[in-house]
Design a protein around this motif. Structure first.
Motif, PDB file in Angstrom:
ATOM      1  N   ILE A 225       8.156  38.677   3.868  1.00 50.19           N
ATOM      2  CA  ILE A 225       7.511  37.915   2.798  1.00 50.19           C
ATOM      3  C   ILE A 225       6.776  36.744   3.430  1.00 50.19           C
ATOM      4  CG2 ILE A 225       7.918  36.454   0.775  1.00 50.19           C
ATOM      5  CD1 ILE A 225      10.321  38.275   0.152  1.00 50.19           C
ATOM      6  N   HIS A 226       5.483  36.660   3.185  1.00 54.25           N
ATOM      7  CA  HIS A 226       4.653  35.658   3.841  1.00 54.25           C
ATOM      8  C   HIS A 226       4.398  34.463   2.919  1.00 54.25           C
ATOM      9  CE1 HIS A 226       4.234  38.612   6.951  1.00 54.25           C
ATOM     10  NE2 HIS A 226       3.682  39.478   6.102  1.00 54.25           N
ATOM     11  N   LYS A 227       5.483  33.892   2.461  1.00 54.32           N
ATOM     12  CA  LYS A 227       5.432  32.674   1.657  1.00 54.32           C
ATOM     13  C   LYS A 227       6.370  31.651   2.291  1.00 54.32           C
ATOM     14  CE  LYS A 227       4.601  34.933  -2.841  1.00 54.32           C
ATOM     15  NZ  LYS A 227       5.134  35.148  -4.216  1.00 54.32           N
ATOM     16  N   ARG A 228       6.105  30.394   1.996  1.00 56.36           N
ATOM     17  CA  ARG A 228       6.992  29.340   2.501  1.00 56.36           C
ATOM     18  C   ARG A 228       8.217  29.265   1.580  1.00 56.36           C
ATOM     19  NH1 ARG A 228       8.137  23.986   1.709  1.00 56.36           N
ATOM     20  NH2 ARG A 228       8.701  22.779   3.578  1.00 56.36           N
TER      21      ARG A 228
ATOM     22  N   LEU B  15       0.854  -1.184   0.000  1.00 53.94           N
ATOM     23  CA  LEU B  15       0.000   0.000   0.000  1.00 53.94           C
ATOM     24  C   LEU B  15       0.883   1.223   0.000  1.00 53.94           C
ATOM     25  CD1 LEU B  15      -2.922   1.004   0.115  1.00 53.94           C
ATOM     26  CD2 LEU B  15      -2.719   1.068   2.605  1.00 53.94           C
ATOM     27  N   ARG B  16       0.775   2.067  -1.009  1.00 55.77           N
ATOM     28  CA  ARG B  16       1.645   3.215  -1.155  1.00 55.77           C
ATOM     29  C   ARG B  16       1.112   4.401  -0.378  1.00 55.77           C
ATOM     30  NH1 ARG B  16       6.139   1.296  -2.354  1.00 55.77           N
ATOM     31  NH2 ARG B  16       6.857   3.157  -3.420  1.00 55.77           N
ATOM     32  N   ALA B  17       1.997   5.156   0.184  1.00 49.53           N
ATOM     33  CA  ALA B  17       1.611   6.388   0.870  1.00 49.53           C
ATOM     34  C   ALA B  17       0.972   7.329  -0.143  1.00 49.53           C
ATOM     35  CB  ALA B  17       2.827   7.046   1.511  1.00 49.53           C
ATOM     36  N   GLN B  18      -0.063   8.025   0.278  1.00 48.74           N
ATOM     37  CA  GLN B  18      -0.789   8.911  -0.641  1.00 48.74           C
ATOM     38  C   GLN B  18       0.098  10.068  -1.084  1.00 48.74           C
ATOM     39  OE1 GLN B  18      -4.459  10.398   0.914  1.00 48.74           O
ATOM     40  NE2 GLN B  18      -5.042  11.421  -0.994  1.00 48.74           N
ATOM     41  N   GLU B  19       0.242  10.187  -2.382  1.00 45.13           N
ATOM     42  CA  GLU B  19       1.109  11.230  -2.931  1.00 45.13           C
ATOM     43  C   GLU B  19       0.356  12.537  -3.075  1.00 45.13           C
ATOM     44  OE1 GLU B  19       4.164  11.963  -6.673  1.00 45.13           O
ATOM     45  OE2 GLU B  19       2.975  10.137  -6.547  1.00 45.13           O
ATOM     46  N   ARG B  20       1.006  13.603  -2.654  1.00 42.32           N
ATOM     47  CA  ARG B  20       0.410  14.924  -2.776  1.00 42.32           C
ATOM     48  C   ARG B  20       1.142  15.716  -3.841  1.00 42.32           C
ATOM     49  NH1 ARG B  20      -0.158  16.783   3.610  1.00 42.32           N
ATOM     50  NH2 ARG B  20      -1.574  15.107   4.259  1.00 42.32           N
ATOM     51  N   LYS B  21       0.391  16.387  -4.673  1.00 39.38           N
ATOM     52  CA  LYS B  21       0.971  17.221  -5.706  1.00 39.38           C
ATOM     53  C   LYS B  21       1.139  18.636  -5.166  1.00 39.38           C
ATOM     54  CE  LYS B  21       1.015  14.103  -8.980  1.00 39.38           C
ATOM     55  NZ  LYS B  21       2.268  13.615  -9.613  1.00 39.38           N
ATOM     56  N   HIS B  22       2.387  19.060  -5.065  1.00 40.48           N
ATOM     57  CA  HIS B  22       2.664  20.391  -4.535  1.00 40.48           C
ATOM     58  C   HIS B  22       2.989  21.363  -5.669  1.00 40.48           C
ATOM     59  CE1 HIS B  22       2.675  19.149  -0.337  1.00 40.48           C
ATOM     60  NE2 HIS B  22       3.424  18.111  -0.671  1.00 40.48           N
ATOM     61  N   ILE B  23       2.304  22.489  -5.659  1.00 37.98           N
ATOM     62  CA  ILE B  23       2.614  23.548  -6.612  1.00 37.98           C
ATOM     63  C   ILE B  23       3.844  24.288  -6.087  1.00 37.98           C
ATOM     64  CG2 ILE B  23       1.805  25.688  -7.671  1.00 37.98           C
ATOM     65  CD1 ILE B  23      -1.051  24.631  -7.289  1.00 37.98           C
ATOM     66  N   PRO B  24       4.868  24.476  -6.907  1.00 37.41           N
ATOM     67  CA  PRO B  24       6.073  25.146  -6.422  1.00 37.41           C
ATOM     68  C   PRO B  24       5.810  26.593  -6.022  1.00 37.41           C
ATOM     69  CG  PRO B  24       6.151  24.873  -8.810  1.00 37.41           C
ATOM     70  CD  PRO B  24       4.992  24.066  -8.326  1.00 37.41           C
ATOM     71  N   VAL B  25       6.374  26.993  -4.879  1.00 38.71           N
ATOM     72  CA  VAL B  25       6.281  28.383  -4.435  1.00 38.71           C
ATOM     73  C   VAL B  25       7.270  29.212  -5.252  1.00 38.71           C
ATOM     74  CG1 VAL B  25       6.629  29.976  -2.508  1.00 38.71           C
ATOM     75  CG2 VAL B  25       5.598  27.727  -2.107  1.00 38.71           C
ATOM     76  N   VAL B  26       6.787  30.323  -5.787  1.00 45.00           N
ATOM     77  CA  VAL B  26       7.620  31.176  -6.642  1.00 45.00           C
ATOM     78  C   VAL B  26       7.625  32.595  -6.094  1.00 45.00           C
ATOM     79  CG1 VAL B  26       7.902  32.136  -8.960  1.00 45.00           C
ATOM     80  CG2 VAL B  26       7.136  29.771  -8.678  1.00 45.00           C
ATOM     81  N   LEU B  27       8.789  33.201  -6.073  1.00 46.69           N
ATOM     82  CA  LEU B  27       8.928  34.600  -5.671  1.00 46.69           C
ATOM     83  C   LEU B  27       8.945  35.493  -6.903  1.00 46.69           C
ATOM     84  CD1 LEU B  27      11.779  34.252  -3.015  1.00 46.69           C
ATOM     85  CD2 LEU B  27       9.340  34.438  -2.556  1.00 46.69           C
ATOM     86  N   THR B  28       8.433  36.681  -6.759  1.00 46.70           N
ATOM     87  CA  THR B  28       8.573  37.664  -7.833  1.00 46.70           C
ATOM     88  C   THR B  28      10.017  38.159  -7.842  1.00 46.70           C
ATOM     89  OG1 THR B  28       8.052  39.556  -6.421  1.00 46.70           O
ATOM     90  CG2 THR B  28       6.189  38.406  -7.455  1.00 46.70           C
TER      91      THR B  28
END
Length: 316
Positions: free
Chosen positions: A262-265, A97-110
């Protein structure tokens, strides 16, 4: 009478023969030990497909590990059977049973946000992050640069044995050229002092230390971004100067992001994401990023189509 080696010691030796990194060594040893303890210290040679599947399923359902973590455990176990025990696991067709994969959108800075973060970094950390963004480097690629890897004559940066063991060259950002020349001079002077103090060697990759025994003393092999202090190599126990620790760079980036409000990860990899997104406005960049698959590069395509245009590699 010669004492028989323990299994984990044999695994450690095999990992070092394969020239895997110290972090991979620690990860593999951790998961192999965990696997054995999970099955009440039963020797792996007495276990097969069912035991592996049970352990991997346990990680997914009970421990709720991420897909990446589960894959690390699986890779460690496969290494144990194939490389250490000499067991071919291909016919086992392991299903867990595989761990559930999450698709993460990359965080981008201006571009403005990148500039603000870099402005809040001091000294060598400012230079490292500027180079990471200016060339789209992974953190480990930047930290593992040696003096010889910067070609000031042809304005190139050489990346050796990166992810998937691929080599590539990148254009040297012109706005960083003088700062990098100054950094080379600083490292050269530091190396002279280390040699005078009885140190001055550097970790050599693969079998180069045996093939070129004096190279570890040469200036060109020194890390471009060395640590402030001499430290003991965890493998050879030799005292020498290694490159800046990834955790140290990460802490400095975190503080800079807070100062920039900057309030981004933001992590070290965010600058690579930002580099990719900004360059996509001018075209396709799979080769520059060193991606093995085009699909990896394509995660940035939703950000394509901005009004701004850039010429070559731009950075704050």
């Amino acid at each position: 009478m010669m004492q028989k080696k323990k299994l984990l010691d044999i695994v450690r030796d095999k990992i070092r023969v394969k020239h895997y990194s110290i972090s991979t060594e620690r990860t593999y040893l951790y998961w192999i030990k965990y696997y054995i303890l999970f099955h009440n210290k039963k020797h792996p040679i007495e276990m097969e497909k069912a035991e592996i599947e049970l352990f991997l399923t346990y990680l997914a359902t009970q421990k709720r590990v991420s897909p990446t973590t589960q894959n690390q455990a699986f890779s460690a176990i496969l290494f144990l059977y194939k490389e250490v025990l000499g067991v071919d696991t291909k016919e086992w067709n392991i299903q867990a049973l595989r761990a559930q994969e999450r698709k993460h959108i990359p965080v981008v800075l201006t571009r403005d946000e990148v500039k603000k973060v870099i402005e809040n970094l001091d000294g060598i950390y400012n230079l490292i992050v500027s180079l990471m963004y200016g060339c789209g480097l992974r953190m480990n690629e930047a930290l593992n640069l040696r003096i010889k890897d910067i070609d000031f004559g042809f304005d190139k940066v050489y990346i050796w044995d990166s992810k998937s063991l691929k080599d590539r060259t990148l254009p040297l950002p012109q706005k960083l050229k003088q700062r990098l020349l100054a950094q080379v001079q600083i490292v050269s002077e530091l190396h002279k002092k280390d040699l005078a103090d009885g140190y001055g060697t550097v970790y050599m990759p693969y079998a180069l230390e045996k093939k070129f025994p004096t190279a570890k003393h040469e200036t060109k092999w020194q890390f471009l971004f060395p640590m402030k202090n001499i430290s003991q190599d965890p493998r050879s126990k030799v005292f020498r100067r290694h490159h800046i620790h990834p955790a140290t760079l990460g802490r400095n980036i975190k503080v800079a992001v807070q100062k920039a409000r900057i309030h981004k990860r933001v992590t070290s990899h965010t600058f690579r994401h930002s580099y990719a997104t900004h360059l996509l406005q001018n075209g396709f960049i799979q080769e520059l990023l060193g991606h093995k698959s085009v699909e990896t590069t394509m995660i940035y395509t939703p950000c394509r189509g901005g009004d701004e245009q850039i010429e070559g590699v731009q950075f704050a």
